[in-house]
Design a protein around this motif. Structure first.
Motif, mmCIF file in Angstrom:
data_model
loop_
_atom_site.group_PDB
_atom_site.id
_atom_site.type_symbol
_atom_site.label_atom_id
_atom_site.label_comp_id
_atom_site.label_asym_id
_atom_site.label_seq_id
_atom_site.Cartn_x
_atom_site.Cartn_y
_atom_site.Cartn_z
ATOM 1 N N PHE A 54 2.026 -4.569 -2.325
ATOM 2 C CA PHE A 54 2.768 -4.626 -3.587
ATOM 3 C C PHE A 54 2.260 -3.577 -4.568
ATOM 4 N N THR A 55 0.960 -3.596 -4.836
ATOM 5 C CA THR A 55 0.400 -2.635 -5.781
ATOM 6 C C THR A 55 0.289 -1.259 -5.153
ATOM 7 N N GLY A 56 -0.028 -1.207 -3.857
ATOM 8 C CA GLY A 56 -0.199 0.068 -3.174
ATOM 9 C C GLY A 56 1.009 0.975 -3.305
ATOM 10 N N ARG A 57 2.216 0.421 -3.229
ATOM 11 C CA ARG A 57 3.432 1.234 -3.342
ATOM 12 C C ARG A 57 3.499 1.931 -4.697
ATOM 13 N N TYR A 58 3.129 1.197 -5.749
ATOM 14 C CA TYR A 58 3.152 1.790 -7.087
ATOM 15 C C TYR A 58 2.052 2.835 -7.246
ATOM 16 N N VAL A 59 0.928 2.620 -6.580
ATOM 17 C CA VAL A 59 -0.143 3.627 -6.607
ATOM 18 C C VAL A 59 0.343 4.910 -5.929
ATOM 19 N N ARG A 61 3.438 5.945 -5.741
ATOM 20 C CA ARG A 61 4.402 6.575 -6.650
ATOM 21 C C ARG A 61 3.690 7.361 -7.743
ATOM 22 N N GLU A 62 2.626 6.801 -8.295
ATOM 23 C CA GLU A 62 1.866 7.495 -9.324
ATOM 24 C C GLU A 62 1.145 8.714 -8.746
ATOM 25 N N ALA A 63 0.643 8.586 -7.521
ATOM 26 C CA ALA A 63 -0.046 9.707 -6.881
ATOM 27 C C ALA A 63 0.908 10.867 -6.612
ATOM 28 N N LEU A 91 6.380 4.984 1.374
ATOM 29 C CA LEU A 91 6.554 6.364 0.920
ATOM 30 C C LEU A 91 7.992 6.629 0.505
ATOM 31 N N ARG A 92 8.945 6.128 1.281
ATOM 32 C CA ARG A 92 10.355 6.293 0.906
ATOM 33 C C ARG A 92 10.641 5.615 -0.419
ATOM 34 N N TRP A 93 10.117 4.394 -0.586
ATOM 35 C CA TRP A 93 10.337 3.675 -1.848
ATOM 36 C C TRP A 93 9.703 4.430 -3.014
ATOM 37 N N ILE A 435 -1.688 3.797 -13.007
ATOM 38 C CA ILE A 435 -1.978 4.901 -13.929
ATOM 39 C C ILE A 435 -3.485 5.103 -14.038
ATOM 40 N N ILE A 436 -4.214 4.015 -14.264
ATOM 41 C CA ILE A 436 -5.672 4.108 -14.421
ATOM 42 C C ILE A 436 -6.323 4.622 -13.141
ATOM 43 N N LEU A 437 -5.947 4.056 -12.001
ATOM 44 C CA LEU A 437 -6.575 4.438 -10.743
ATOM 45 C C LEU A 437 -6.372 5.928 -10.449
ATOM 46 N N ILE A 438 -5.158 6.419 -10.631
ATOM 47 C CA ILE A 438 -4.883 7.824 -10.318
ATOM 48 C C ILE A 438 -5.569 8.752 -11.312
#
Length: 489
Positions: A54-59, A61-63, A91-93, A435-438
């Motif tokens: 769940f969170t990984g996909r958003y990470v 996207r930010e990356a 990755l597609r998402w 955002i913070i992680l990236i």
């Protein structure tokens, strides 16, 4: 066309199915057979492990935003996990909002229960970003592989036992290998740490002396607020392992405590009505207080902070000035709501987890029916994109202390000064955390010489003197001074 590099299957000494109380320590039983490759010669700048979650996909996207930026230090990226098909879907998402097709990014098989695959992965990366929670179950072998391979490591854990055990088990090895291991690089616990540092600097600028700072977290949304399921799972497992955390702390030498002028804060009522900011609040048993205390303990041992592995003279001076303006204070965190009725969901969720989480059967039903036992706050399907976009947070810091050092040094002096600051930003689990992680990752990649050589540390002590706060502000996480006042009586 995605690159795909398969790793030969190797039988793992770790069980494929992990029980709820499992904690894999010591984590990695297989040291690298040869010295790890130099960091600058590695294949990937960043590998995101757990990218399909769940969170990984958003990470991811930010990356991708950082990967496409012209001056970004992130030039090569890979996604890692157990299922290549799920990684490809993530990755597609993540790239669906971009008009261009998904970039050609390698998908690397790796399994948190297979130390050999993790070690092979870590040897190819300068930096591993771990999103494989609950970290109590799956996180330790990842960090251990990074420590063995000399790769840097950041994660988004908010689990005190995992973070403290990581320090106990891996700090010496990470120091030797030059691997920088930093947990809590998400909403847990960067807003709390950097919010407190921002708050502290304003006490110093006034010549005032803080005694305490209480953080009040308020989650807001035009729609329904749906929490991160990983946070719920971590809370359930945290209750199950609370005795192990206490045992770990008893087994380790006590860290030095900073000297804080004035008395410790009173316990106060179970439910507080904080009229100044219009919130009802209750104590939040989060990782934030634990992480802040660890940062202050490290600062007590190292008053000028931790020197960078090859820092410039200018940065060394900046680091010393930064930490000289940070004054320790008692710190706590509460979660708030604008109405007393809004507090009921927090209270009942806490009661269910606290009572049922102690028993195996209770944990099974808590994890099977999160929506029921959190009164809708958490659900297995996660929030919709609309729910994520509409959510925001505010973290208020209400500090009390003394108007000057003279008042602070007088026995029995009353706290006569109050400063209120605030950190605010988008939804906490899927927007603020990536955002913070990236941004932390970009600092590691671009400013590595100014960071400690290696070891297990908190975000505050590592990134405090860097430009992380400025980067967060440029990405929608704001830091504001709300009010200052001194009692003239």
């Amino acid at each position: 066309q995605h690159k795909y590099r398969a790793t030969p299957p190797i039988k793992s000494p770790f069980p494929k199915s992990l029980p709820l109380s499992y904690s894999p320590h010591p984590p990695n039983p297989w040291p690298p057979p040869t010295p790890p490759p130099a960091r600058g010669s590695r294949e990937f700048d960043v590998v995101i492990l757990g990218a399909s979650g769940f969170t990984g996909r958003y990470v991811v996207r930010e990356a991708l935003k950082a990967l496409s930026a012209p001056s970004s230090p992130l030039r090569s990226l890979a996604l890692a996990g157990r299922s290549p098909s799920k990684l490809a879907a993530a990755l597609r998402w993540a790239s669906s909002s971009s008009p261009s097709p998904p970039p050609s990014i390698p998908l690397v098989p790796a399994d948190a229960s297979d130390p050999a695959s993790l070690l092979a992965l870590a040897r190819r990366a300068r930096l591993v970003l771990s999103c494989v929670g609950p970290f109590r179950l799956y996180g330790a072998p990842v960090a251990a592989a990074c420590a063995a391979a000399g790769a840097d490591y950041l994660d988004i854990s908010g689990e005190p036992e995992f973070m403290e055990r990581l320090e106990a088990d891996l700090h010496p090895q990470a120091l030797e290998s030059g691997s920088l291991l930093v947990s809590a690089c998400g909403f847990d616990s960067v807003p709390a740490e950097f919010g407190l540092l921002f708050h502290s600097h304003h006490w110093t600028a006034r010549g005032a002396v803080p005694n305490r700072a209480e953080a009040y977290v308020s989650l807001e949304s035009e729609r329904r607020i749906v929490g991160n399921l990983g946070t719920y799972e971590s809370a359930v497992l945290g209750v199950a392992n609370v005795e192990k955390l206490q045992e770990l702390r008893r087994s380790r030498p006590r860290k030095p405590r900073p000297v804080i002028p004035g008395p410790p804060p009173p316990k106060g009522p179970l439910i507080e009505h904080q009229k100044t900011i219009g919130l009802w609040a209750i104590k939040l048993p989060s990782a934030d207080s634990v992480v802040v205390r660890r940062t202050l303990a490290t600062l007590t041992e190292n008053p000028q902070g931790l020197p960078g592995v090859n820092e410039s003279e200018d940065f060394a001076e900046k680091r010393k000035q930064f930490w000289s303006s940070v004054k320790p204070a008692h710190f706590g965190v509460k979660i708030g709501s604008k109405s007393i009725l809004g507090m009921l969901r927090f209270i009942f969720t806490g009661l269910f987890i606290g009572l049922l989480g102690k028993y195996s059967f209770g944990r099974k039903i808590l994890l099977k029916f999160p929506e029921i036992f959190s009164l809708g706050w958490f659900r297995k399907t996660g929030p919709t994109e609309e729910e994520v976009r509409s959510a925001t947070f505010k973290m208020w810091f209400i500090g009390k202390g003394y108007s000057n050092q003279s008042v602070a040094s007088q026995p029995g002096s009353k706290l006569d000064t109050e400063i209120i600051t605030r950190v605010s930003g988008p939804e906490i689990g899927y927007l603020t955390t990536p955002i913070i992680l990236i941004q932390c990752a970009l600092i590691v990649l671009g400013q590595r010489e100014n960071l400690p050589k290696g070891g297990v540390y908190t975000p505050g002590i590592v990134f405090g003197p860097t430009d992380l706060q400025q980067r967060l502000q440029e990405n929608g996480i704001t830091f504001d001074v709300i009010s200052t006042k001194t009692d003239q009586n």
